[in-house]
Design an enzyme around this catalytic site. Structure first.
Site, short mmCIF file in Angstrom:
data_model
loop_
_atom_site.label_atom_id
_atom_site.label_comp_id
_atom_site.label_asym_id
_atom_site.label_seq_id
_atom_site.Cartn_x
_atom_site.Cartn_y
_atom_site.Cartn_z
N ARG A 29 14.04 5.13 -15.24
CA ARG A 29 14.31 6.55 -14.98
C ARG A 29 12.98 7.17 -14.59
O ARG A 29 12.05 7.28 -15.39
CB ARG A 29 14.87 7.25 -16.22
CG ARG A 29 15.19 8.71 -15.90
CD ARG A 29 16.47 9.14 -16.55
NE ARG A 29 16.99 10.34 -15.94
CZ ARG A 29 16.83 11.56 -16.43
NH1 ARG A 29 16.14 11.75 -17.53
NH2 ARG A 29 17.38 12.60 -15.80
N GLY A 30 12.89 7.56 -13.33
CA GLY A 30 11.64 8.05 -12.76
C GLY A 30 11.00 9.18 -13.52
O GLY A 30 9.78 9.21 -13.70
N GLU A 31 11.79 10.12 -13.98
CA GLU A 31 11.25 11.27 -14.70
C GLU A 31 10.58 10.86 -16.00
O GLU A 31 9.65 11.53 -16.46
CB GLU A 31 12.36 12.28 -15.00
CG GLU A 31 12.97 12.89 -13.76
CD GLU A 31 14.21 13.72 -14.07
OE1 GLU A 31 14.39 14.14 -15.23
OE2 GLU A 31 15.01 13.93 -13.14
N ASP A 32 11.02 9.77 -16.60
CA ASP A 32 10.46 9.33 -17.89
C ASP A 32 9.21 8.47 -17.72
O ASP A 32 8.22 8.67 -18.42
CB ASP A 32 11.50 8.50 -18.67
CG ASP A 32 12.62 9.35 -19.25
OD1 ASP A 32 12.60 10.58 -19.08
OD2 ASP A 32 13.51 8.75 -19.86
N THR A 33 9.29 7.48 -16.84
CA THR A 33 8.21 6.48 -16.79
C THR A 33 7.69 6.19 -15.39
O THR A 33 6.82 5.34 -15.22
CB THR A 33 8.67 5.15 -17.40
OG1 THR A 33 9.68 4.58 -16.56
CG2 THR A 33 9.18 5.31 -18.81
N GLY A 61 19.70 10.76 -5.47
CA GLY A 61 20.85 11.50 -5.98
C GLY A 61 21.45 10.72 -7.13
O GLY A 61 20.86 9.79 -7.64
N GLU A 95 23.36 1.39 -11.92
CA GLU A 95 22.46 0.27 -11.57
C GLU A 95 22.54 -0.82 -12.63
O GLU A 95 22.57 -2.01 -12.32
CB GLU A 95 21.00 0.74 -11.48
CG GLU A 95 20.62 1.45 -10.24
CD GLU A 95 19.14 1.84 -10.25
OE1 GLU A 95 18.35 1.33 -11.09
OE2 GLU A 95 18.78 2.68 -9.41
#
Length: 166
Positions: A29-33, A61, A95
């Protein structure tokens, strides 16, 4: 029939086996790590000559683009970085479902990394994982069983548990 012709015949008769273009598919998850742990992991893998794919551009998206599903299939390994808000992304969960299907159907190796989350919370969908699912109950009932099965299956695999301060 000689063993050489047997393997040639059996190899050519398995069109369901995809060509392996990437060594590793990196799911996170890009926002996390995305700009911390996962970025360092990606650079370390690439620095070792390991062909690694991390999504930064394909079909941004919530839905998973068909191109991304193909990339997952074309990878030898999938490394899943489970973080605090991983389950809050339906895209990450989709995913993961595809990744676990590739493990089962194509023999892809899946390596989970539990980044500051307890593996049992992933396995049993408790804590932030449970909170995410509580928000999905009304609109995503058809996907929830597959998401839960994928999370439980991935959390039962051998992997790494990185705690705060490590």
């Amino acid at each position: 029939m000689s063993s050489t012709s047997y393997f040639t015949a059996s190899s050519s008769s398995t069109p369901s086996s995809p060509q392996r273009i990437h060594d590793v598919f990196l799911s996170f998850r890009g926002e996390d790590t995305g700009f911390t742990f996962t970025d360092h992991l990606y650079k370390a893998l690439v620095g070792r000559g390991i062909r690694t794919f991390r999504d930064g551009k394909i079909g941004r998206g919530e839905g998973v683009a068909p191109e991304l599903l193909k990339v997952i299939e074309e990878s030898r390994y999938s490394v899943i970085v489970f973080s605090e808000n991983y389950a809050h992304s339906r895209r990450c969960l989709d995913e993961l479902v595809k990744t676990m299907e590739c493990q089962k159907d194509l023999g892809q190796a899946v390596i989970p990394i539990f980044y500051h989350v307890d593996p049992s919370n992933v396995r049993k969908q408790r804590g932030s994982f449970g909170e995410a699912f509580a928000g999905y109950e009304e609109n995503w009932k058809d996907k929830i069983p597959r998401w839960r099965t994928a999370l439980t299956g991935a959390a039962n695999l051998p992997g790494w548990h990185l705690r705060h301060g490590q």
